[in-house]
Scaffold this active site. Structure first.
Site, mmCIF file in Angstrom:
data_model
loop_
_atom_site.group_PDB
_atom_site.id
_atom_site.type_symbol
_atom_site.label_atom_id
_atom_site.label_comp_id
_atom_site.label_asym_id
_atom_site.label_seq_id
_atom_site.Cartn_x
_atom_site.Cartn_y
_atom_site.Cartn_z
ATOM 1 N N SER A 42 37.876 33.665 43.103
ATOM 2 C CA SER A 42 36.730 34.398 42.294
ATOM 3 C C SER A 42 35.412 33.865 42.750
ATOM 4 O O SER A 42 34.846 34.266 43.727
ATOM 5 C CB SER A 42 37.326 34.051 40.739
ATOM 6 O OG SER A 42 36.444 35.095 40.017
ATOM 7 N N ASP A 55 42.933 44.013 40.128
ATOM 8 C CA ASP A 55 41.830 43.293 39.851
ATOM 9 C C ASP A 55 40.205 44.189 40.108
ATOM 10 O O ASP A 55 40.308 44.915 41.222
ATOM 11 C CB ASP A 55 41.719 42.054 40.747
ATOM 12 C CG ASP A 55 40.549 41.290 40.699
ATOM 13 O OD1 ASP A 55 39.494 41.492 40.048
ATOM 14 O OD2 ASP A 55 40.676 40.214 41.507
ATOM 15 N N HIS A 101 43.725 39.258 38.040
ATOM 16 C CA HIS A 101 42.520 38.408 38.536
ATOM 17 C C HIS A 101 42.969 37.043 37.952
ATOM 18 O O HIS A 101 43.253 36.916 36.952
ATOM 19 C CB HIS A 101 41.290 38.897 38.237
ATOM 20 C CG HIS A 101 40.149 37.886 38.753
ATOM 21 N ND1 HIS A 101 39.428 38.136 39.979
ATOM 22 C CD2 HIS A 101 39.541 36.879 38.022
ATOM 23 C CE1 HIS A 101 38.580 37.180 39.879
ATOM 24 N NE2 HIS A 101 38.329 36.514 38.849
#
Length: 204
Positions: free
Chosen positions: A46, A145, A175
């Protein structure tokens, strides 16, 4: 795992500069453990994937050390997560799953020092003008995501620039899935790709 300064108290470029400083120490001085530079792999998920990609770009641009390998898990690479984004996943996966597009927009506002930061490739690595001389790269994205398409687009840019890149979309992944227990299939599949990548072999 770098304890970099966090926004909003410490805004861009504090985080990438902190990560770069630690990487430089590891690559150039071997502290706190002796490691050959070619044995070091940058990795992040991320926002951490964003920082790993940025450190690789910074290393290329500054010429102080060379990153040989990086692993980016559903990385944030772009600067627009509104409905105007060019990436369909921002809209398709932006409301019904763990990470929403609105939350990403909120994070970006907290992270930037000014709106001009969003045009900086060290803020959004997909905006780089030069994708050459980047590390051997594994990018894992998650099917559901909002960041999926920009992560895959980053891999495509690296490939077009002649780098050795593998991009894998993890089916049914959300995610943040990588923090789930290893019994989950998405995590197991990711482990298999990462292990094979680190061994330097062909994908499983």
């Amino acid at each position: 795992s770098v304890d970099y300064r966090l926004a909003p108290e410490h805004k861009f470029p504090a985080a990438p500069e902190d990560c770069y400083h630690v990487a430089k120490t590891l690559f150039c001085d071997g502290f706190p453990f002796p490691a050959k530079p070619e044995e070091i792999t940058l990795m992040g998920d991320s926002a951490g994937g964003n920082l790993a990609a940025v450190v690789s770009q910074m290393a290329r641009d500054r010429g102080e050390f060379e990153v040989k390998q990086q692993i980016l898990l559903y990385p944030a690479t772009f600067n627009d997560h509104t409905p105007a984004s060019p990436f369909p996943s921002v809209v398709e996966n932006g409301t019904d799953y763990l990470l929403t597009s609105k939350r990403v927009c909120d994070y970006m506002e907290l992270y930037e020092s000014s709106p001009a930061d969003r045009q900086n490739p060290y803020f959004a690595p997909l905006l780089a003008e030069d994708f050459t001389n980047q590390p051997r790269t594994l990018i894992l994205t998650a099917e559901f995501d909002p960041l999926r398409d920009e992560g895959e687009a980053y891999g495509a840019e690296l490939q077009r620039a002649g780098n050795d890149v593998t991009v894998v979309r993890i089916a049914d992944g959300l995610h943040g899935y990588f923090s789930l227990p290893p019994r989950f299939e998405a995590v197991q599949e990711s482990y298999r790709w990462i292990q094979q990548f680190l061994k330097g072999g062909e994908p499983l």
